[in-house]
Design a protein around this motif. Structure first.
Motif, short mmCIF file in Angstrom:
data_model
loop_
_atom_site.label_atom_id
_atom_site.label_comp_id
_atom_site.label_asym_id
_atom_site.label_seq_id
_atom_site.Cartn_x
_atom_site.Cartn_y
_atom_site.Cartn_z
N GLU A 140 -1.11 2.24 2.43
CA GLU A 140 -2.04 3.33 2.06
C GLU A 140 -3.51 2.95 2.26
O GLU A 140 -4.40 3.60 1.71
CB GLU A 140 -1.81 3.72 0.58
CG GLU A 140 -0.42 4.29 0.35
CD GLU A 140 -0.12 4.58 -1.11
OE1 GLU A 140 -0.99 4.35 -1.97
OE2 GLU A 140 0.99 5.03 -1.39
N HIS B 120 -3.34 9.10 -0.89
CA HIS B 120 -2.50 9.98 -0.08
C HIS B 120 -2.73 9.67 1.40
O HIS B 120 -3.88 9.67 1.86
CB HIS B 120 -2.84 11.43 -0.39
CG HIS B 120 -1.96 12.41 0.32
ND1 HIS B 120 -0.59 12.31 0.32
CD2 HIS B 120 -2.25 13.49 1.07
CE1 HIS B 120 -0.07 13.30 1.02
NE2 HIS B 120 -1.08 14.03 1.50
N SER C 70 -3.14 10.96 4.22
CA SER C 70 -3.36 12.32 4.73
C SER C 70 -3.07 12.45 6.21
O SER C 70 -2.44 13.39 6.66
CB SER C 70 -4.81 12.73 4.52
OG SER C 70 -5.25 12.41 3.26
N GLU D 27 4.23 8.61 -7.52
CA GLU D 27 3.15 8.67 -8.51
C GLU D 27 3.69 8.47 -9.91
O GLU D 27 3.08 7.78 -10.73
CB GLU D 27 2.45 10.02 -8.42
CG GLU D 27 1.57 10.12 -7.20
CD GLU D 27 0.82 11.44 -7.12
OE1 GLU D 27 1.32 12.44 -7.65
OE2 GLU D 27 -0.26 11.45 -6.51
N THR E 3 -5.18 8.57 -8.55
CA THR E 3 -4.64 8.95 -7.25
C THR E 3 -5.69 9.72 -6.45
O THR E 3 -6.33 10.63 -6.98
CB THR E 3 -3.30 9.70 -7.40
OG1 THR E 3 -2.82 10.06 -6.10
CG2 THR E 3 -3.40 10.96 -8.23
N LEU F 284 -5.98 12.22 -3.68
CA LEU F 284 -5.14 13.16 -2.93
C LEU F 284 -5.72 13.52 -1.57
O LEU F 284 -5.05 14.13 -0.75
CB LEU F 284 -4.93 14.45 -3.74
CG LEU F 284 -4.04 14.36 -4.97
CD1 LEU F 284 -3.88 15.74 -5.58
CD2 LEU F 284 -2.68 13.78 -4.63
N GLU G 247 2.24 20.22 0.44
CA GLU G 247 1.17 19.23 0.30
C GLU G 247 1.05 18.99 -1.21
O GLU G 247 1.11 19.93 -1.99
CB GLU G 247 -0.13 19.83 0.87
CG GLU G 247 -1.39 19.03 0.68
CD GLU G 247 -1.57 17.87 1.67
OE1 GLU G 247 -0.82 17.79 2.66
OE2 GLU G 247 -2.45 17.05 1.42
N PRO G 248 0.92 17.72 -1.63
CA PRO G 248 0.89 17.46 -3.07
C PRO G 248 -0.19 18.25 -3.78
O PRO G 248 -1.32 18.34 -3.29
CB PRO G 248 0.59 15.96 -3.17
CG PRO G 248 0.70 15.41 -1.80
CD PRO G 248 0.76 16.52 -0.82
#
Ligand SMILES: *Cc1c(COP(=O)(O)O)cnc(C)c1O
Length: 462
Positions: A171, A221, A223, A236, A252, A254, A270-271
């Motif tokens: 990440e 995230h 992305s 999460e 977090t 996002l 999408e979260p």
């Protein structure tokens, strides 16, 4: 024969002609001389790269006029027909009219930005925004800064300064060249502890990284890319449970984030910010001008303790948003109070959820009109294509769409014809931007509702 770059006309010669005299009349001799000097220098450079280039006197005068009238500068209107709805280089989200009205109102006179009308004392500029975010997301508290990069930096600087933050190696994202997680960490004054491997990170990797120097656990995230194949990442929920077991906050980022479940508009999942909070996140950061559809801003929601600490950080003052952003953002958030009306009111969602059949119908009506206005040097066609959400969101999931495709009728130099055609449309008013694919210029019609400007440009330029 001398090199063509040495045969360029002089400034004197250019300003003696009718067109040159008109420019001098309009802009004055000093400015015209400087602009012509720049356009001759530019032409000379281009001729050294490509001797075959034909640069007439009127090309030089035209480019000088564009520079003088400010047309060559930034912030001109653009028709974004690239197929990327949230295009970072083209200004991301288009604001709804409710936001424009709100901006106009606060910009044209004083407002109670930081003034409590009931007590007559100083107030908090984030209050209304916080109330809306509490209602929409269920968060205890919220605040806002200049963009999401600033939100991440401020949160880390507040909660993890001089301490360690473990992040999965899968990440450590880079967004648009200037936002890189390791660099943001360093600038925020905390030390990144890389855990796991690029493709696989387990909860036990995080647990092994926790020690008395650990400030918080963080998830970013991913992305703009997806890791596929032999992969594993920690949810999460699991990360926040682990953090809380060690009495650490869980944060977090996002990235885009969204306040509604996009699957209800037939878009890829999408979260959501609500999901992140339900998973136990203490701090959630997301952008104002990505899927949210608002102005450039970085939103931070989370626990009262975390947000209060963030608001007390002196850096908050340096990163705060101005009243126009605040007005626009508040107006956009108000639209989320009635999700049923969102796809009608919010341009970003309207574009993204526009059904392919509707785009096809629009294209079928446009095609004969486009063919009619263009000279026979070019041919138009309607072709299926794929649009992208953009801004790093969901690059893998593409949206079925339709494009007006223009190709050159010439047998020789057809590719160059299309490149020239695209460049002329880019220099028009509004600038029209498509994409070139397989020798064709494609205009994705997802983001076009009124074809007048496109038709008039096609007529002028073809
Ligand atoms: C886009 C993005 C950012 C940066 O947001 P800006 O609002 O452009 O500053 C940060 N993190 C992630 C994961 C993103 O996708």
């Amino acid at each position: 024969m001398s090199h063509p770059a040495q045969q360029l006309p002089s400034i004197d010669r250019l300003t003696r002609g009718a067109e040159g005299r008109r420019l001098v009349e309009l802009f004055g001799r000093t400015r015209v001389t400087a602009a012509l000097k720049a356009s001759i220098a530019d032409a000379r450079e281009r001729l050294f790269e490509d001797e075959e280039l034909t640069l007439s006197e009127s090309t030089l005068l035209d480019s000088a006029e564009r520079a003088l009238s400010g047309q060559a500068k930034t912030l001109r209107s653009v028709l974004n027909l690239t197929g990327t709805v949230l295009h970072t280089n083209l200004g991301r989200a288009v604001l709804p009219k409710q936001a424009l009205q709100a901006v106009l109102q606060v910009a044209s006179g004083p407002s109670n930005l930081e003034f409590d009308l009931e007590t007559g004392r100083r107030g908090d500029r984030d209050l209304e925004l916080e109330r809306l975010l509490q209602e929409i997301t269920g968060a205890e508290a919220a605040t806002v800064v200049n963009n999401n990069a600033a939100a991440v930096m401020l949160a880390l600087n507040t909660l993890a300064h001089n301490r360690q933050v473990p992040v999965s190696r899968g990440e450590l994202v880079e967004i648009g060249g200037s936002f890189r997680v390791p660099e943001i960490m360093a600038q925020s004054g905390c030390s990144l502890v890389e855990v796991g491997a690029t493709n696989r990170t387990r909860l036990s990797d995080f647990e092994a990284a926790i020690n008395e120097e650990t400030a918080l656990l963080m998830k970013v995230h991913t992305s703009n890319y997806q890791i596929q194949g032999f992969t594993e990442s920690v949810t999460e929920k699991a990360l926040s449970n682990l953090a809380h077991q060690y009495h650490l906050p869980f944060m977090t980022d996002l990235g885009s984030g969204t306040l509604v479940n996009l699957t209800r508009y037939n878009l890829p999942y999408e979260p959501t910010v609500q999901d992140a909070l339900r998973s136990g996140a203490d701090v959630v950061t997301f952008s104002g001008d990505k899927l949210l559809g608002g102005p450039q801003a970085g939103l931070i929601v989370g626990t009262r303790a975390a947000i209060d600490a963030i608001k007390k950080n002196p850096m908050k003052r340096a990163l705060r948003v101005d009243k126009m952003t605040l007005a626009a953002l508040t107006a956009v958030l108000k639209l989320y109070l009635t999700p049923e009306a969102l796809i009608k009111d919010l341009p970003t969602l309207k574009d993204l959820s526009r059904p392919a059949v509707e785009i096809q119908k629009f294209g079928e009506a446009l095609l004969p009109a486009a063919a009619a206005v263009m000279s026979d040097r070019f041919q138009a066609d309607l072709v299926p294509t794929k649009s992208q959400i953009g801004s790093g969101a969901l690059p893998i999931d593409v949206l079925p769409s339709w494009a007006l495709a223009i190709k050159s009728s010439a047998e020789l130099n057809a590719d160059q014809d299309i490149v020239d055609f695209a460049s002329k449309l880019r220099l028009g008013e509004p600038a029209i931007i498509g994409r070139i694919q397989d020798s064709q210029l494609l205009f994705d019609l997802r983001t076009l509702y009124d074809p007048a400007a496109l038709l008039s440009a096609l007529e002028t330029v073809s």
